[in-house]
Design a protein around this motif. Structure first.
Motif, mmCIF file in Angstrom:
data_model
loop_
_atom_site.group_PDB
_atom_site.id
_atom_site.type_symbol
_atom_site.label_atom_id
_atom_site.label_comp_id
_atom_site.label_asym_id
_atom_site.label_seq_id
_atom_site.Cartn_x
_atom_site.Cartn_y
_atom_site.Cartn_z
ATOM 1 N N VAL A 50 6.510 -13.230 -2.269
ATOM 2 C CA VAL A 50 6.082 -12.500 -3.465
ATOM 3 C C VAL A 50 5.628 -11.107 -3.039
ATOM 4 C CG1 VAL A 50 4.347 -12.361 -5.301
ATOM 5 C CG2 VAL A 50 5.366 -14.574 -4.717
ATOM 6 N N LEU A 51 6.135 -10.090 -3.717
ATOM 7 C CA LEU A 51 5.700 -8.711 -3.464
ATOM 8 C C LEU A 51 4.659 -8.323 -4.506
ATOM 9 C CD1 LEU A 51 5.873 -5.853 -2.258
ATOM 10 C CD2 LEU A 51 7.913 -5.472 -3.664
ATOM 11 N N PHE A 52 3.437 -8.010 -4.039
ATOM 12 C CA PHE A 52 2.365 -7.560 -4.927
ATOM 13 C C PHE A 52 2.376 -6.032 -4.946
ATOM 14 C CE2 PHE A 52 1.141 -11.751 -3.436
ATOM 15 C CZ PHE A 52 0.717 -12.373 -4.606
ATOM 16 N N THR A 67 0.853 -1.188 0.000
ATOM 17 C CA THR A 67 0.000 0.000 0.000
ATOM 18 C C THR A 67 0.892 1.242 0.000
ATOM 19 O OG1 THR A 67 -0.206 -0.359 2.395
ATOM 20 C CG2 THR A 67 -2.093 -0.935 1.037
ATOM 21 N N ASP A 68 2.156 1.032 0.274
ATOM 22 C CA ASP A 68 3.198 2.051 0.167
ATOM 23 C C ASP A 68 4.448 1.304 -0.293
ATOM 24 O OD1 ASP A 68 4.502 4.803 1.093
ATOM 25 O OD2 ASP A 68 5.747 3.167 1.860
ATOM 26 N N LEU A 69 5.018 1.729 -1.412
ATOM 27 C CA LEU A 69 6.077 0.924 -2.036
ATOM 28 C C LEU A 69 7.280 0.704 -1.110
ATOM 29 C CD1 LEU A 69 7.002 -0.579 -4.567
ATOM 30 C CD2 LEU A 69 8.071 1.557 -5.335
ATOM 31 N N GLY A 70 7.791 1.810 -0.533
ATOM 32 C CA GLY A 70 8.991 1.696 0.315
ATOM 33 C C GLY A 70 8.754 0.773 1.505
ATOM 34 N N VAL A 108 0.267 -7.232 5.366
ATOM 35 C CA VAL A 108 -0.222 -5.895 5.011
ATOM 36 C C VAL A 108 0.386 -4.870 5.969
ATOM 37 C CG1 VAL A 108 -2.417 -6.754 4.114
ATOM 38 C CG2 VAL A 108 -2.243 -6.088 6.535
ATOM 39 N N PHE A 109 0.254 -3.617 5.588
ATOM 40 C CA PHE A 109 0.647 -2.535 6.489
ATOM 41 C C PHE A 109 -0.642 -1.936 7.034
ATOM 42 C CE2 PHE A 109 1.863 2.024 7.090
ATOM 43 C CZ PHE A 109 2.636 1.800 8.215
ATOM 44 N N SER A 110 -0.959 -2.279 8.307
ATOM 45 C CA SER A 110 -2.196 -1.776 8.916
ATOM 46 C C SER A 110 -1.901 -0.463 9.633
ATOM 47 C CB SER A 110 -2.743 -2.805 9.896
ATOM 48 O OG SER A 110 -1.747 -3.153 10.840
#
Ligand SMILES: Cc1cc2nc3c(=O)[nH]c(=O)nc-3n(C[C@H](O)[C@H](O)[C@H](O)COP(=O)(O)OP(=O)(O)OC[C@H]3O[C@@H](n4cnc5c(N)ncnc54)[C@H](O)[C@@H]3O)c2cc1C
Length: 250
Positions: free
Chosen positions: A104-106, A84-87, A160-162
């Protein structure tokens, strides 16, 4: 707790107000009101997940956020990182790569890794999948990540980044408004501001745990509660002494 004279009351707090005598009125949703000279708020955070179908259903089982909480359990599994944020997602991918060689990076429409990032991902054998993510799918166990294209990429765990939103609505009448929190310039959620002893800006109101430090974990939350408890005791002792001196003089 009861063995040490504490009383455990089940119920959700709806509001807290200051009584004219200086005490707090703690109002529960069922209408009961409890009165207290001091209050320690430790209501934690609400985890705000990215707006992708299926995440909430698998939260804490197949959908994860923290390698220190869940890494051991999913070691050597097929892990997906939902950007949800590339970095941040690249940072997460590199961390979770320590637990599995199948990561795997989506990208999920968050941009493309630059040359240096792409080299790091390639060097660590992390596969990068472009396109938007439509959903995470599965029954009781997570099955995979469905892309907008219709392709299903099988995964056993998705990271995920919550965001962490302070559960402090019931303190609004006291003037408590959680402040925005940032880590490395990235918005991570909100928190109630306190000093080192857990005191808020409202006299007599203390707060501890994730409510004040959303990125910390159980041990730090418990330690903050302990420090605030000691500060509250000192506060009560000072007040009792002041009242005793006044009575003594009379
Ligand atoms: C999926 C997941 C896995 C985790 N795994 C780990 C791990 O392995 N190790 C680790 O150290 N940490 C882990 N953590 C972090 C850990 O859960 C927190 O750091 C810790 O629980 C914070 O404690 P706390 O007491 O501040 O808040 P919480 O544990 O969130 O407790 C707050 C309590 O207040 C209650 N509450 C909220 N609002 C009200 C209200 N208005 N009225 C009454 N009650 C209310 C809530 O229902 C809750 O019971 C994990 C977090 C998540 C989301």
């Amino acid at each position: 707790m009861a063995g040490y004279g504490g009383t455990l009351v089940a119920g959700a707090v709806s509001t807290v107000t200051r009584n004219p005598d200086g005490r707090f009125d703690v109002r529960l949703e069922d209408g009961r009101v409890l009165r207290a000279r001091r209050l320690l708020a430790a209501s934690g955070v609400r985890d705000v997940l990215p707006d992708v179908s299926g995440l909430a259903e698998h939260w804490g089982t197949g959908v994860l956020h923290c390698p220190y909480c869940h890494g051991w359990e999913v070691q050597d599994q097929a892990i997906g990182i939902l950007a949800t944020d590339l970095g941040t997602s690249i940072h997460q991918a590199l961390l979770w790569r320590q637990w599995s060689d199948d990561v795997v990076l989506f990208l999920n429409g968050c941009g493309e890794p630059d040359g240096g990032q792409a080299e790091q991902l390639a060097a660590r054998g992390i596969r990068v999948v472009g396109g938007k993510v439509a959903a995470v799918e599965g029954g009781p166990q997570l099955g995979g990540v469905r892309l907008d294209s219709g392709e299903l990429v099988p995964r056993q765990a998705v990271v995920v980044f919550s965001r962490l939103s302070a559960r402090a609505g019931y303190l609004a009448d006291l003037g408590i408004e959680p402040e925005e929190q940032f880590a490395g310039g990235l918005y991570v959620g909100t928190a109630v501001a306190v000093d080192a002893a857990g005191a808020t800006g409202v006299p007599g109101l203390y707060a501890a745990g994730n409510l004040t430090a959303p990125m910390t974990q159980v041990m730090a939350a418990a330690a903050a509660g302990l420090a605030a408890g000691a500060a509250i005791n000192g506060d009560l002792m000072a007040e009792d002494t002041r009242l005793a001196v006044e009575a003594h003089r009379r």
